[in-house]
Write a protein that holds these residues in place. Structure first.
Motif, PDB file in Angstrom:
ATOM      1  N   GLY A  88      43.505  29.483  39.557  1.00  0.00           N
ATOM      2  CA  GLY A  88      44.055  30.678  40.252  1.00  0.00           C
ATOM      3  C   GLY A  88      43.204  30.851  41.705  1.00  0.00           C
ATOM      4  N   GLU A 108      37.980  44.124  44.449  1.00  0.00           N
ATOM      5  CA  GLU A 108      38.245  43.322  43.483  1.00  0.00           C
ATOM      6  C   GLU A 108      36.694  42.579  43.087  1.00  0.00           C
ATOM      7  N   ASN A 118      31.230  44.110  39.620  1.00  0.00           N
ATOM      8  CA  ASN A 118      32.370  44.922  39.521  1.00  0.00           C
ATOM      9  C   ASN A 118      32.350  46.143  40.781  1.00  0.00           C
ATOM     10  N   THR A 168      34.820  33.425  42.519  1.00  0.00           N
ATOM     11  CA  THR A 168      36.433  33.889  42.433  1.00  0.00           C
ATOM     12  C   THR A 168      36.144  35.173  42.190  1.00  0.00           C
ATOM     13  N   SER A 169      37.293  35.885  41.977  1.00  0.00           N
ATOM     14  CA  SER A 169      37.433  37.346  41.939  1.00  0.00           C
ATOM     15  C   SER A 169      37.970  37.674  40.411  1.00  0.00           C
ATOM     16  N   ARG A 170      38.127  36.566  39.657  1.00  0.00           N
ATOM     17  CA  ARG A 170      38.931  36.740  38.109  1.00  0.00           C
ATOM     18  C   ARG A 170      37.781  35.947  37.374  1.00  0.00           C
ATOM     19  N   LYS A 171      37.499  36.840  36.039  1.00  0.00           N
ATOM     20  CA  LYS A 171      36.483  36.211  35.253  1.00  0.00           C
ATOM     21  C   LYS A 171      37.434  35.174  34.400  1.00  0.00           C
ATOM     22  N   GLU A 172      38.536  35.340  34.046  1.00  0.00           N
ATOM     23  CA  GLU A 172      39.424  34.546  33.444  1.00  0.00           C
ATOM     24  C   GLU A 172      39.302  33.025  33.987  1.00  0.00           C
ATOM     25  N   VAL A 173      39.570  32.846  35.369  1.00  0.00           N
ATOM     26  CA  VAL A 173      39.476  31.950  36.167  1.00  0.00           C
ATOM     27  C   VAL A 173      38.379  30.988  35.818  1.00  0.00           C
TER      28      VAL A 173
END
Length: 599
Positions: free
Chosen positions: A82, A158, A257, A455-460
């Motif tokens: 991502g 984000e 967050n 990044t700005s997404r934990k899943e990434v």
């Protein structure tokens, strides 16, 4: 086991095609990049022996040593799935993206050591072929290295996720492995990166002495005077010592967050969480009211809750001069007390040293020793009565305490409005940052860093970790010593564990033998037959049969007819008892077989 390659493959049922692996040399040859090739072309396969306690790169030369139980792991340089602001694996072996800095403090003082060295290397232990990391190589030196982000991170709507790996390969005495997210000030020069370079967030492990920390520090701007102040998150909720001492690669993650909540993870397990508004020191927002600095306690303010009773008087019979101890009037001198003997006498065997100078040293006297005459006596010298507590002693008289009618409480200054008060309900809106750096002083070398991602997404970040740190964890787990080896190592450090091991293993075995193994004595010799095995302990019925049998056989025969008739009847009974004993012996043999099986 001295097996050749063909015998090993036949034993494990592997075809020659299925045993294809790539060893280090093959990887080096295949990874030689020509013009225009990139590091993303590298793919490495290897195998690790489970339970062998050794990491195997299963090339042909290693087949005779390889564990039969192997699994195949394929490493490929991870690629983010991502949008990311920063990602670095160091697998290309280069530091081209990073700016190696020399501290200005070092330039200003010749007393400080030279800048520490960095290198790109594999792990010392549990290495994954093809996987490289950044290694701090010097000890007791300043280290500074930084790299720019793809684009500045701006704190808006984000989350921020920062993640990287650390391995203290030689342990850690005193030093840190934290990172700094360098603020976008417009004048940031990574080649001049030093300890006073402005940063927005500092995050990562730090240790000195027995203090193990996981830092999360952010710099907050005061909206009134524009000063920057460091805010420290609360300590982690778990014991961090093992992450510094086990020499394994650990994954550190910070999630911040927009609702001002934060959470820190080690190896993808949460170790601390909180709020930027309530769980940092000092607090982001100052108190609305403060103590008036100009207020002072009045001279007549009475803070005494209790005071001596002004109406109390000392009793007439109170003697303040009475001693605390007096002689025991009931004491009697022990019989045999030697009043005329001294407790210590001059040593009769002592001689004056030859170099003794009476003009310089004074008159020489023999040293004192215990009087030999007092060894068997209850005492020597003048006898004195022992001292006991004086029953008339009361000490100095004091008036009892009573409530103070003028008590006004503990004085406190009055409160006033805080002139420096402000309320920032969005501390998440920090100063943007545009680079990531390591600025460290360490007394231990060979600290390993790898796989940085912002990044700005934990899943990434989680997917990135599974493709990188997950393989390191898999290899380290496969190379862990077996349970017996771990128990042995633990007992070498704590020998008292051997007692627990013996009790844990020996007690069940002893109980099984006690309850299952038959009690078979040497046997009884009967007058009319061969040796018979005693059945005692196998069954109460069998025991009773044997007791009756032995009892009857030991009766002495008489000379009269009645006794002969009784003997004949007893003989018949004995025959029946013998038949019963034989049947019981057969049953006992079956029971013995069952117990042996249970053992």
């Amino acid at each position: 086991m001295d097996l050749n390659e063909e015998e090993l493959r036949a034993l494990t049922g592997e075809d020659e095609d299925e045993a294809t692996v790539i060893d280090d040399e093959e990887y080096g040859e295949k990874n030689e990049k020509g013009p225009g090739e990139t590091e993303t072309d590298s793919s490495v396969s290897f195998q690790v022996g489970i339970g062998s306690g050794v990491e195997w790169t299963c090339g042909v030369s290693d087949l005779n040593r390889m564990s039969f139980d192997c699994f195949k792991v394929t490493y490929k340089t991870p690629v983010p799935t991502g949008e990311v602001y920063f990602a670095e694996t160091f697998d290309d072996g280069s530091l081209d993206r990073c700016g190696l800095a020399v501290s200005q403090l070092e330039r200003a003082s010749s007393l400080l050591p030279a800048a520490g060295q960095w290198a790109v290397e594999q792990l010392k232990e549990n290495k994954v072929p093809g996987d490289l990391g950044l290694v701090l190589k010097s000890r007791a030196k300043h280290h500074a290295i930084a790299a720019p982000l793809v684009k500045p991170f701006v704190f808006q709507d984000e989350p921020l996720v920062v993640q990287y790996e650390v391995n203290f390969q030689d342990g850690i005495d005193c030093g840190g492995a934290y990172i700094k997210l360098l603020s976008d000030t417009g004048s940031l020069n990574l080649e001049q990166f030093h300890d006073r370079t402005p940063y927005t967030i500092m995050f990562g492990p730090d240790k000195c002495g027995e203090d193990y920390k996981l830092h999360f520090i952010f710099r907050h701007k005061n909206p009134l005077n524009k000063d920057m102040e460091e805010k420290h998150a609360k300590r982690a909720d778990v014991d961090l010592k093992k992450f510094y001492t086990d020499k394994k690669t650990h994954l550190y993650t910070l999630v911040l967050n927009p609702d001002n909540s934060y959470e820190m993870f080690i190896d993808q397990s949460s170790v601390s969480r909180g709020s930027l508004l309530q769980d940092v020191v000092p607090p982001v927002n100052p108190p609305k009211e403060i103590d008036d600095p100009h207020d002072s306690k009045p001279d007549d303010w009475d803070e005494r809750a209790k005071i001596p009773d002004p109406e109390a008087e000392k009793p007439d019979d109170w003697d303040e001069d009475a001693p605390a101890k007096v002689e025991d009037p009931d004491a009697v001198k022990p019989e045999g007390w030697l009043d005329d003997e001294l407790e210590f006498v001059a040593d009769p065997t002592a001689e004056k040293p030859e170099d003794w100078d009476e003009e310089m040293d004074g008159e020489w006297e023999a040293p004192q020793i215990p009087n030999p005459a007092c060894e068997t006596a209850p005492g020597c010298g003048e006898w004195k009565r022992p001292m006991i507590n004086n029953p008339q002693y009361k000490g100095k008289w004091k008036a009892p305490l009573v409530d103070n009618s003028n008590y006004q409480g503990v004085w406190k200054p009055r409160k006033i409005q805080n002139p420096d008060y402000f309320e920032d309900l969005q501390p998440f809106r920090m100063t943007p940052f545009k680079a990531l750096g390591l600025e460290l002083w360490s007394m231990t070398s060979d600290i390993y860093f790898d796989n940085f991602i912002v990044t700005s997404r934990k899943e990434v970040a989680d997917r990135w970790a599974s493709d990188s740190w997950g393989l390191k964890k898999l290899v380290a787990s496969a190379n862990e010593p077996g349970i017996l080896a771990q128990l042995t190592m633990a007992a070498e450090e704590r020998p008292w564990l051997w007692v627990i091991y013996i009790l844990t293993v020996g007690l069940p075995i002893g109980l099984a033998v006690l309850f299952c193994w038959p009690k078979v004595p040497a046997g009884h010799i009967h007058p009319e037959g061969p040796h018979r095995t005693s059945l005692t302990g196998l069954n109460p019925v069998l025991q009773k049969v044997e007791e009756d049998y032995v009892y009857k056989k030991t009766d002495l025969p008489g000379v009269d007819l009645e006794e002969e008739e009784e003997d004949e009847e007893e003989a018949a009974d004995e025959d029946k008892a013998a038949e019963a004993a034989d049947e019981a012996a057969a049953a006992a043999a079956g029971l013995t077989s069952i117990c042996e099986d249970c053992i």
